[in-house]
Design a protein around this motif. Structure first.
Motif, PDB file in Angstrom:
ATOM      1  N   LEU A 133     -22.449   5.035  14.477  1.00 20.86           N
ATOM      2  CA  LEU A 133     -21.584   5.308  15.628  1.00 20.86           C
ATOM      3  C   LEU A 133     -22.340   7.140  15.656  1.00 20.86           C
ATOM      4  CD1 LEU A 133     -18.774   3.478  15.116  1.00 20.86           C
ATOM      5  CD2 LEU A 133     -20.190   3.388  17.135  1.00 20.86           C
ATOM      6  N   LYS A 134     -22.557   7.718  14.654  1.00 22.53           N
ATOM      7  CA  LYS A 134     -22.196   9.053  14.527  1.00 22.53           C
ATOM      8  C   LYS A 134     -23.498   9.708  15.660  1.00 22.53           C
ATOM      9  CE  LYS A 134     -22.818  13.471  11.812  1.00 22.53           C
ATOM     10  NZ  LYS A 134     -22.796  13.751  10.696  1.00 22.53           N
ATOM     11  N   ASP A 135     -24.604   9.108  15.944  1.00 20.10           N
ATOM     12  CA  ASP A 135     -25.238   9.519  17.083  1.00 20.10           C
ATOM     13  C   ASP A 135     -24.893   9.647  18.313  1.00 20.10           C
ATOM     14  OD1 ASP A 135     -27.278  10.246  15.119  1.00 20.10           O
ATOM     15  OD2 ASP A 135     -27.788   8.236  15.334  1.00 20.10           O
ATOM     16  N   ALA A 136     -24.561   8.867  19.273  1.00 19.13           N
ATOM     17  CA  ALA A 136     -24.061   9.285  19.669  1.00 19.13           C
ATOM     18  C   ALA A 136     -22.524   9.563  20.215  1.00 19.13           C
ATOM     19  CB  ALA A 136     -22.825   7.134  20.359  1.00 19.13           C
ATOM     20  N   PHE A 137     -21.711   9.701  19.259  1.00 14.14           N
ATOM     21  CA  PHE A 137     -20.800  10.180  19.544  1.00 14.14           C
ATOM     22  C   PHE A 137     -20.773  11.724  19.619  1.00 14.14           C
ATOM     23  CE2 PHE A 137     -17.966   6.685  18.620  1.00 14.14           C
ATOM     24  CZ  PHE A 137     -16.694   7.037  18.561  1.00 14.14           C
ATOM     25  N   VAL A 138     -21.606  12.104  18.263  1.00  9.93           N
ATOM     26  CA  VAL A 138     -22.179  13.510  18.823  1.00  9.93           C
ATOM     27  C   VAL A 138     -23.288  14.071  19.684  1.00  9.93           C
ATOM     28  CG1 VAL A 138     -24.466  15.107  17.533  1.00  9.93           C
ATOM     29  CG2 VAL A 138     -22.444  13.441  16.331  1.00  9.93           C
ATOM     30  N   GLU A 139     -23.497  13.342  20.251  1.00  9.19           N
ATOM     31  CA  GLU A 139     -23.968  13.175  22.078  1.00  9.19           C
ATOM     32  C   GLU A 139     -23.567  14.136  23.115  1.00  9.19           C
ATOM     33  OE1 GLU A 139     -27.153  13.635  24.206  1.00  9.19           O
ATOM     34  OE2 GLU A 139     -27.232  13.482  22.673  1.00  9.19           O
ATOM     35  N   GLU A 140     -21.899  13.479  22.720  1.00 10.45           N
ATOM     36  CA  GLU A 140     -21.547  13.116  23.408  1.00 10.45           C
ATOM     37  C   GLU A 140     -20.782  14.799  23.293  1.00 10.45           C
ATOM     38  OE1 GLU A 140     -18.609  10.597  25.520  1.00 10.45           O
ATOM     39  OE2 GLU A 140     -20.807   9.141  25.420  1.00 10.45           O
ATOM     40  N   GLY A 141     -20.782  15.262  22.006  1.00  7.36           N
ATOM     41  CA  GLY A 141     -19.295  16.939  20.997  1.00  7.36           C
ATOM     42  C   GLY A 141     -18.794  16.201  20.682  1.00  7.36           C
ATOM     43  N   LEU A 142     -18.787  14.594  19.880  1.00  9.46           N
ATOM     44  CA  LEU A 142     -17.900  14.209  19.214  1.00  9.46           C
ATOM     45  C   LEU A 142     -18.217  14.061  17.402  1.00  9.46           C
ATOM     46  CD1 LEU A 142     -16.177  11.332  21.756  1.00  9.46           C
ATOM     47  CD2 LEU A 142     -15.546  13.898  21.736  1.00  9.46           C
ATOM     48  N   MET A 143     -17.461  13.872  17.278  1.00  6.72           N
ATOM     49  CA  MET A 143     -17.128  13.917  15.690  1.00  6.72           C
ATOM     50  C   MET A 143     -16.618  12.840  15.370  1.00  6.72           C
ATOM     51  SD  MET A 143     -18.890  16.250  14.730  1.00  6.72           S
ATOM     52  CE  MET A 143     -18.795  16.595  12.841  1.00  6.72           C
ATOM     53  N   ILE A 144     -17.115  11.735  14.099  1.00  6.50           N
ATOM     54  CA  ILE A 144     -16.326  10.271  13.508  1.00  6.50           C
ATOM     55  C   ILE A 144     -16.497  11.036  12.421  1.00  6.50           C
ATOM     56  CG2 ILE A 144     -18.738   8.837  14.244  1.00  6.50           C
ATOM     57  CD1 ILE A 144     -16.605   6.543  14.852  1.00  6.50           C
ATOM     58  N   GLY A 145     -15.217  10.770  11.293  1.00  6.49           N
ATOM     59  CA  GLY A 145     -15.905  10.135   9.826  1.00  6.49           C
ATOM     60  C   GLY A 145     -14.926   9.010   9.775  1.00  6.49           C
ATOM     61  N   GLU A 146     -15.225   9.349   8.336  1.00  5.03           N
ATOM     62  CA  GLU A 146     -14.397   7.739   7.849  1.00  5.03           C
ATOM     63  C   GLU A 146     -14.491   7.997   6.496  1.00  5.03           C
ATOM     64  OE1 GLU A 146     -19.090   8.425   5.573  1.00  5.03           O
ATOM     65  OE2 GLU A 146     -17.502   9.330   7.040  1.00  5.03           O
ATOM     66  N   VAL A 178     -16.268  20.891  16.705  1.00  5.69           N
ATOM     67  CA  VAL A 178     -15.472  22.409  16.592  1.00  5.69           C
ATOM     68  C   VAL A 178     -17.047  23.251  16.053  1.00  5.69           C
ATOM     69  CG1 VAL A 178     -13.711  21.949  16.565  1.00  5.69           C
ATOM     70  CG2 VAL A 178     -14.530  22.535  14.304  1.00  5.69           C
ATOM     71  N   ALA A 179     -16.831  24.340  16.552  1.00  5.82           N
ATOM     72  CA  ALA A 179     -17.967  25.312  15.542  1.00  5.82           C
ATOM     73  C   ALA A 179     -18.283  25.117  14.007  1.00  5.82           C
ATOM     74  CB  ALA A 179     -17.576  26.981  15.968  1.00  5.82           C
ATOM     75  N   THR A 180     -17.150  24.702  13.432  1.00  4.70           N
ATOM     76  CA  THR A 180     -17.154  24.905  12.014  1.00  4.70           C
ATOM     77  C   THR A 180     -18.333  23.682  11.664  1.00  4.70           C
ATOM     78  OG1 THR A 180     -15.285  24.347  11.542  1.00  4.70           O
ATOM     79  CG2 THR A 180     -15.419  26.720  11.763  1.00  4.70           C
ATOM     80  N   ASP A 181     -18.179  22.974  11.981  1.00  3.20           N
ATOM     81  CA  ASP A 181     -18.745  21.661  12.200  1.00  3.20           C
ATOM     82  C   ASP A 181     -20.744  22.335  11.547  1.00  3.20           C
ATOM     83  OD1 ASP A 181     -16.697  20.108  12.264  1.00  3.20           O
ATOM     84  OD2 ASP A 181     -16.551  19.532  14.227  1.00  3.20           O
ATOM     85  N   LEU A 182     -21.346  23.157  11.985  1.00  4.77           N
ATOM     86  CA  LEU A 182     -22.414  23.308  11.558  1.00  4.77           C
ATOM     87  C   LEU A 182     -23.020  22.257  10.476  1.00  4.77           C
ATOM     88  CD1 LEU A 182     -25.123  24.254  12.610  1.00  4.77           C
ATOM     89  CD2 LEU A 182     -24.543  26.553  11.380  1.00  4.77           C
ATOM     90  N   PRO A 183     -22.220  22.549   9.185  1.00  2.31           N
ATOM     91  CA  PRO A 183     -22.970  22.094   8.023  1.00  2.31           C
ATOM     92  C   PRO A 183     -22.593  20.365   7.847  1.00  2.31           C
ATOM     93  CG  PRO A 183     -21.599  23.906   7.418  1.00  2.31           C
ATOM     94  CD  PRO A 183     -21.175  23.557   9.118  1.00  2.31           C
ATOM     95  N   PHE A 184     -22.456  19.616   8.664  1.00  2.24           N
ATOM     96  CA  PHE A 184     -22.484  18.162   8.987  1.00  2.24           C
ATOM     97  C   PHE A 184     -23.022  17.834   9.867  1.00  2.24           C
ATOM     98  CE2 PHE A 184     -17.505  19.460   8.418  1.00  2.24           C
ATOM     99  CZ  PHE A 184     -17.602  19.436   7.159  1.00  2.24           C
ATOM    100  N   LEU A 185     -23.797  18.983  10.620  1.00  2.25           N
ATOM    101  CA  LEU A 185     -24.616  18.539  12.064  1.00  2.25           C
ATOM    102  C   LEU A 185     -26.228  19.031  11.349  1.00  2.25           C
ATOM    103  CD1 LEU A 185     -22.196  18.938  14.516  1.00  2.25           C
ATOM    104  CD2 LEU A 185     -23.079  16.575  13.506  1.00  2.25           C
TER     105      LEU A 185
END
Length: 220
Positions: A133-146, A178-185
């Motif tokens: 799911l992550k690609d589609a969520f990130v493309e929309e500016g969303l995060m999905i975590g498990e 959010v801006a601090t998500d950079l290391p996850f992406l």
């Protein structure tokens, strides 16, 4: 309880529903799991952790989400395969953007936690669905975590020995990027582009080195 305006089969549980005089059917059916997650949010996500490697709570937004009544839960019918879980989660992606428009004041404090109780040892379904799911969520500016009690084999940013995504019930959590998500992406080119489209010029100072290192690699 919030019902989807176009699909009454989709409902979100609010924390107050857990103690309502007449709880919704979802609470009656999954009350133990729902309470465990709400308690975990208050005692783990909202508090500092001695092994986290930085100051502040584990999740900087969880307390604001709970305090603003923007902490939503659901228990979708997940099925038996990764594809089943993906199909069960997908409708909540579009609903989330309606509940929390990016320019709204409550955007960063809104989260939907999709509980997947009863998986037993099939926790790979949670990890596989998050990855799918992550690609589609990130493309929309969303995060999905498990989160689950495996726990997911993803180290903490400040302490590689910590596995911070441990949770009492398997779940997938949706929130705004959010801006601090950079290391996850940053490790994925498509995720990196999505991040920079949203935050270019607003990268936190302590993360700008990551951007500069990548730019310099492109020049060499």
């Amino acid at each position: 309880m919030i019902t989807h305006p176009d699909d009454p089969s989709l409902r979100l549980i609010e924390v107050a529903d857990l103690d309502a005089p007449s709880p919704p059917p979802e609470v009656l059916a999954h009350g133990d799991a729902l309470r465990a997650v709400v308690d975990w949010a208050g005692t783990y996500l909202c508090r500092p952790h001695p092994e986290l490697g930085r100051n502040g709570p584990v999740c900087p937004y969880a307390q604001g989400s709970l305090g603003r009544n923007r902490f939503y839960l659901a228990v979708p019918r997940a099925g038996e395969t990764v594809e089943d879980v993906v199909a069960a989660v997908e409708p909540y992606r579009a609903w989330f953007t309606r509940l929390a428009p990016l320019d709204g004041p409550e955007a960063v404090f809104t989260t939907i936690l999709l509980l997947l109780p009863g998986l037993g040892d099939r926790l790979a379904l949670v990890d596989g669905a998050q990855n799918a799911l992550k690609d589609a969520f990130v493309e929309e500016g969303l995060m999905i975590g498990e989160f689950h009690d495996g726990p997911p084999d993803k180290p903490g940013l400040w302490n590689p020995s910590l596995r911070p995504l441990a949770g009492p019930v398997p779940l997938l959590a949706i929130r705004h990027m959010v801006a601090t998500d950079l290391p996850f992406l940053w490790g994925d080119p498509a995720h990196r582009r999505a991040y920079l489209t949203r935050f270019e010029g607003r990268v936190p100072a302590h993360l700008r080195e990551i951007v500069m290192e990548t730019l310099m690699e492109g020049v060499e």
